[in-house]
Design a protein around this motif. Structure first.
Motif, mmCIF file in Angstrom:
data_model
loop_
_atom_site.group_PDB
_atom_site.id
_atom_site.type_symbol
_atom_site.label_atom_id
_atom_site.label_comp_id
_atom_site.label_asym_id
_atom_site.label_seq_id
_atom_site.Cartn_x
_atom_site.Cartn_y
_atom_site.Cartn_z
ATOM 1 N N LYS A 360 -10.909 2.163 17.567
ATOM 2 C CA LYS A 360 -10.092 3.094 18.345
ATOM 3 C C LYS A 360 -8.836 3.501 17.590
ATOM 4 O O LYS A 360 -8.251 4.542 17.865
ATOM 5 C CB LYS A 360 -9.707 2.475 19.695
ATOM 6 N N THR A 361 -8.357 2.661 16.678
ATOM 7 C CA THR A 361 -7.179 2.974 15.877
ATOM 8 C C THR A 361 -7.491 2.680 14.417
ATOM 9 O O THR A 361 -8.471 2.004 14.094
ATOM 10 C CB THR A 361 -5.950 2.142 16.323
ATOM 11 N N SER A 362 -6.617 3.156 13.532
ATOM 12 C CA SER A 362 -6.968 3.179 12.115
ATOM 13 C C SER A 362 -6.533 1.956 11.310
ATOM 14 O O SER A 362 -7.083 1.716 10.230
ATOM 15 C CB SER A 362 -6.365 4.427 11.465
ATOM 16 N N SER A 363 -5.566 1.189 11.795
ATOM 17 C CA SER A 363 -5.062 0.082 10.984
ATOM 18 C C SER A 363 -6.118 -0.996 10.756
ATOM 19 O O SER A 363 -6.371 -1.410 9.623
ATOM 20 C CB SER A 363 -3.806 -0.529 11.637
ATOM 21 N N GLN A 364 -6.755 -1.455 11.846
ATOM 22 C CA GLN A 364 -7.776 -2.490 11.696
ATOM 23 C C GLN A 364 -8.978 -1.958 10.939
ATOM 24 O O GLN A 364 -9.617 -2.694 10.176
ATOM 25 C CB GLN A 364 -8.205 -3.023 13.064
ATOM 26 N N ALA A 365 -9.289 -0.676 11.130
ATOM 27 C CA ALA A 365 -10.388 -0.079 10.373
ATOM 28 C C ALA A 365 -10.120 -0.162 8.875
ATOM 29 O O ALA A 365 -11.004 -0.507 8.077
ATOM 30 C CB ALA A 365 -10.587 1.380 10.792
ATOM 31 N N GLY A 366 -8.887 0.125 8.484
ATOM 32 C CA GLY A 366 -8.527 0.051 7.072
ATOM 33 C C GLY A 366 -8.574 -1.359 6.530
ATOM 34 O O GLY A 366 -9.070 -1.602 5.412
ATOM 35 N N ILE A 367 -8.057 -2.306 7.310
ATOM 36 C CA ILE A 367 -8.071 -3.707 6.890
ATOM 37 C C ILE A 367 -9.503 -4.187 6.659
ATOM 38 O O ILE A 367 -9.821 -4.810 5.637
ATOM 39 C CB ILE A 367 -7.372 -4.587 7.950
ATOM 40 N N ASP A 368 -10.383 -3.878 7.615
ATOM 41 C CA ASP A 368 -11.778 -4.326 7.495
ATOM 42 C C ASP A 368 -12.492 -3.649 6.327
ATOM 43 O O ASP A 368 -13.275 -4.295 5.611
ATOM 44 C CB ASP A 368 -12.523 -4.048 8.797
ATOM 45 N N ALA A 369 -12.229 -2.365 6.112
ATOM 46 C CA ALA A 369 -12.871 -1.663 4.997
ATOM 47 C C ALA A 369 -12.469 -2.282 3.662
ATOM 48 O O ALA A 369 -13.310 -2.513 2.780
ATOM 49 C CB ALA A 369 -12.481 -0.177 5.032
ATOM 50 N N ILE A 370 -11.195 -2.583 3.516
ATOM 51 C CA ILE A 370 -10.693 -3.164 2.263
ATOM 52 C C ILE A 370 -11.236 -4.572 2.069
ATOM 53 O O ILE A 370 -11.654 -4.955 0.970
ATOM 54 C CB ILE A 370 -9.153 -3.155 2.262
ATOM 55 N N ASN A 371 -11.266 -5.356 3.148
ATOM 56 C CA ASN A 371 -11.744 -6.736 3.029
ATOM 57 C C ASN A 371 -13.248 -6.808 2.781
ATOM 58 O O ASN A 371 -13.731 -7.721 2.093
ATOM 59 C CB ASN A 371 -11.361 -7.534 4.276
ATOM 60 N N VAL A 372 -14.016 -5.858 3.332
ATOM 61 C CA VAL A 372 -15.456 -5.806 3.029
ATOM 62 C C VAL A 372 -15.655 -5.546 1.539
ATOM 63 O O VAL A 372 -16.483 -6.184 0.871
ATOM 64 C CB VAL A 372 -16.154 -4.710 3.876
ATOM 65 N N TYR A 373 -14.895 -4.626 1.000
ATOM 66 C CA TYR A 373 -14.975 -4.317 -0.430
ATOM 67 C C TYR A 373 -14.591 -5.543 -1.260
ATOM 68 O O TYR A 373 -15.268 -5.872 -2.251
ATOM 69 C CB TYR A 373 -14.064 -3.144 -0.764
ATOM 70 N N ARG A 374 -13.515 -6.206 -0.859
ATOM 71 C CA ARG A 374 -13.063 -7.371 -1.629
ATOM 72 C C ARG A 374 -14.098 -8.493 -1.602
ATOM 73 O O ARG A 374 -14.333 -9.157 -2.625
ATOM 74 C CB ARG A 374 -11.717 -7.868 -1.077
ATOM 75 N N LYS A 375 -14.724 -8.687 -0.454
ATOM 76 C CA LYS A 375 -15.737 -9.734 -0.356
ATOM 77 C C LYS A 375 -16.930 -9.413 -1.255
ATOM 78 O O LYS A 375 -17.461 -10.303 -1.945
ATOM 79 C CB LYS A 375 -16.191 -9.891 1.096
ATOM 80 N N LYS A 376 -17.358 -8.155 -1.252
ATOM 81 C CA LYS A 376 -18.486 -7.754 -2.094
ATOM 82 C C LYS A 376 -18.184 -7.940 -3.570
ATOM 83 O O LYS A 376 -19.086 -8.186 -4.377
ATOM 84 C CB LYS A 376 -18.826 -6.279 -1.833
#
Length: 407
Positions: A360-376
């Motif tokens: 619903k908002t962009s902050s958590q979306a950004g955090i999750d996108a970055i952390n998914v990339y970092r995990k990969k």
């Protein structure tokens, strides 16, 4: 990070922190006369603010701002921007406590009532009390609307608003649109203060009123009016504020805790609480010891305001890597979401083949996108906070923050 006295001193001695402290402690005229949060007084002020012929000298500008907010929040198509612009809003006449009797002889008073040949505006103003049922199951709001509908002239449009500090407080009559005092400040009062035509006396009164909105009702301010300053403080001293918030939240009794963070919070609690409440786009949006939260501008709000469309694409660049998302409107629940996309601009799916990654908002979306990339990519460090609206941009390069600020 363990906070030391030097870090604490840097924060509380900073120009920005002391400025916020000054704003909080500055006495305003409404506090002096003891009229901080009486409903009748707020209604009188609101009537003066919206009156096109008031001493503000802004004409119908405040009224247009309020009607624009109504259209953003309303699903009704009865009132359009073109219809508003075509109206002679300068002809609106306002009064407070408009009294009438219902069919069963109950005496009722509409808090703020505005009328012209083209428009009727009804405002039910609730500051401390909840809606009065008066022994019925329909409440005041329906009585008001029934009265207006029974007396409206041909061609008059009716707008009913329910204004309250508490976003959880709803009117009994679903035909009313709820507006919080935070929204009233953000969309109407703050914009009037910025207006170049505002005269000196009007600016003084609006600034005094805004300062008065900081006064708490049931432990929470009616509206937060120093958000820019609070964001600047966080930008400069974010790690220190994170440490204070986390320690106080974990403390069983921060008033007796001798740690630097708890001692600081106990001494400057009102200041820290305003900072934490003002940072919904960054991290907090609440105080360490309560769940009182500010309203966050959601993707549905942006969609309803026409700032984004179904399919609007977004990109976030962080540490030299681009992450992607798209706005997706759900016609079934009438909500708009941010849907995360992978590096190939495709949605993520779970094991059942269902699309996932809706926000619903962009902050958590950004955090999750970055952390998914970092995990990969086997990057151990996880991102904890992100000012999403400042990072996510449309294909045209417009940040979500700029879209929010333009509302």
């Amino acid at each position: 990070m363990n906070l030391n006295i030097e870090q604490a001193e840097a924060l509380i001695a900073s120009k920005q922190f002391q400025q916020l402290k000054y704003f909080q402690e500055k006495t305003n005229v409404f506090t002096i006369v003891g009229q901080t949060h009486t409903e009748h007084w707020h209604s009188s002020f609101m009537s003066w603010l919206l009156d096109p012929n008031s001493s503000l000298c802004l004409g119908h500008y405040p009224l247009v701002r309020l009607l624009s907010l109504y259209m953003i929040k309303s699903e009704s198509q009865e009132l359009s921007l073109k219809a508003v612009f075509d109206m002679n809003l300068d002809a609106m006449h306002f009064e407070t406590e408009k009294t009438f009797f219902t069919n069963d002889k109950k005496k009722r008073s509409i808090d703020v009532y505005g009328e012209s040949e083209e428009l009727v505006l009804v405002i039910e103003n609730k500051v401390k009390a909840r809606e009065n049922m008066n022994g019925t199951d329909i409440g005041q709001t329906k009585d008001y609307r029934d009265y207006v509908e029974g007396h409206r002239k041909n061609g008059q449009k009716v707008v009913c608003l329910f204004i309250t500090p508490d976003p959880k407080q709803k009117p009994y009559d679903k035909n009313y649109i709820q507006i919080t005092y935070q929204e009233l400040y953000d969309y109407v009062i703050a914009k009037c203060i910025e207006h170049p035509q505002l005269n000196k006396d009007g600016r003084y009164l609006l600034e005094q009123y805004a300062n008065n909105l900081r006064e708490p009702v049931h432990g929470s301010p009616m509206a937060l009016v120093n958000t820019s300053l609070c964001n600047e403080i966080y930008d400069r001293y974010g790690e220190t504020l994170d440490e204070i918030f986390d320690d106080v939240e974990k403390s069983t009794n921060y008033l007796e805790d001798s740690s630097i963070t708890c001692v600081l919070y106990a001494h400057y609690q009102n200041i820290f609480d305003e900072i934490f409440l003002s940072l919904d786009e960054k991290k907090f949006g609440r105080t360490p010891k309560s769940n009182i939260q500010r309203r966050i501008i959601s993707f549905t709000d942006l969609f309803n305001a026409g700032k984004i469309q179904d399919g609007t694409e977004f990109v976030l660049e962080y540490d030299g890597v681009c992450h992607y998302a798209v706005a997706e409107y759900d016609h079934q629940d009438n909500e708009c979401y941010m849907l995360l996309l992978d590096e190939k601009h495709q949605p993520y799916f779970n094991s059942k083949g269902e699309k996932i990654g809706y926000y619903k908002t962009s902050s958590q979306a950004g955090i999750d996108a970055i952390n998914v990339y970092r995990k990969k990519n086997n990057i151990v460090a996880k991102l904890e906070t992100l000012n999403g609206p400042a990072y996510w941009k449309t294909k045209e390069g417009v940040t979500i923050k700029a879209l929010i600020d333009s509302m």
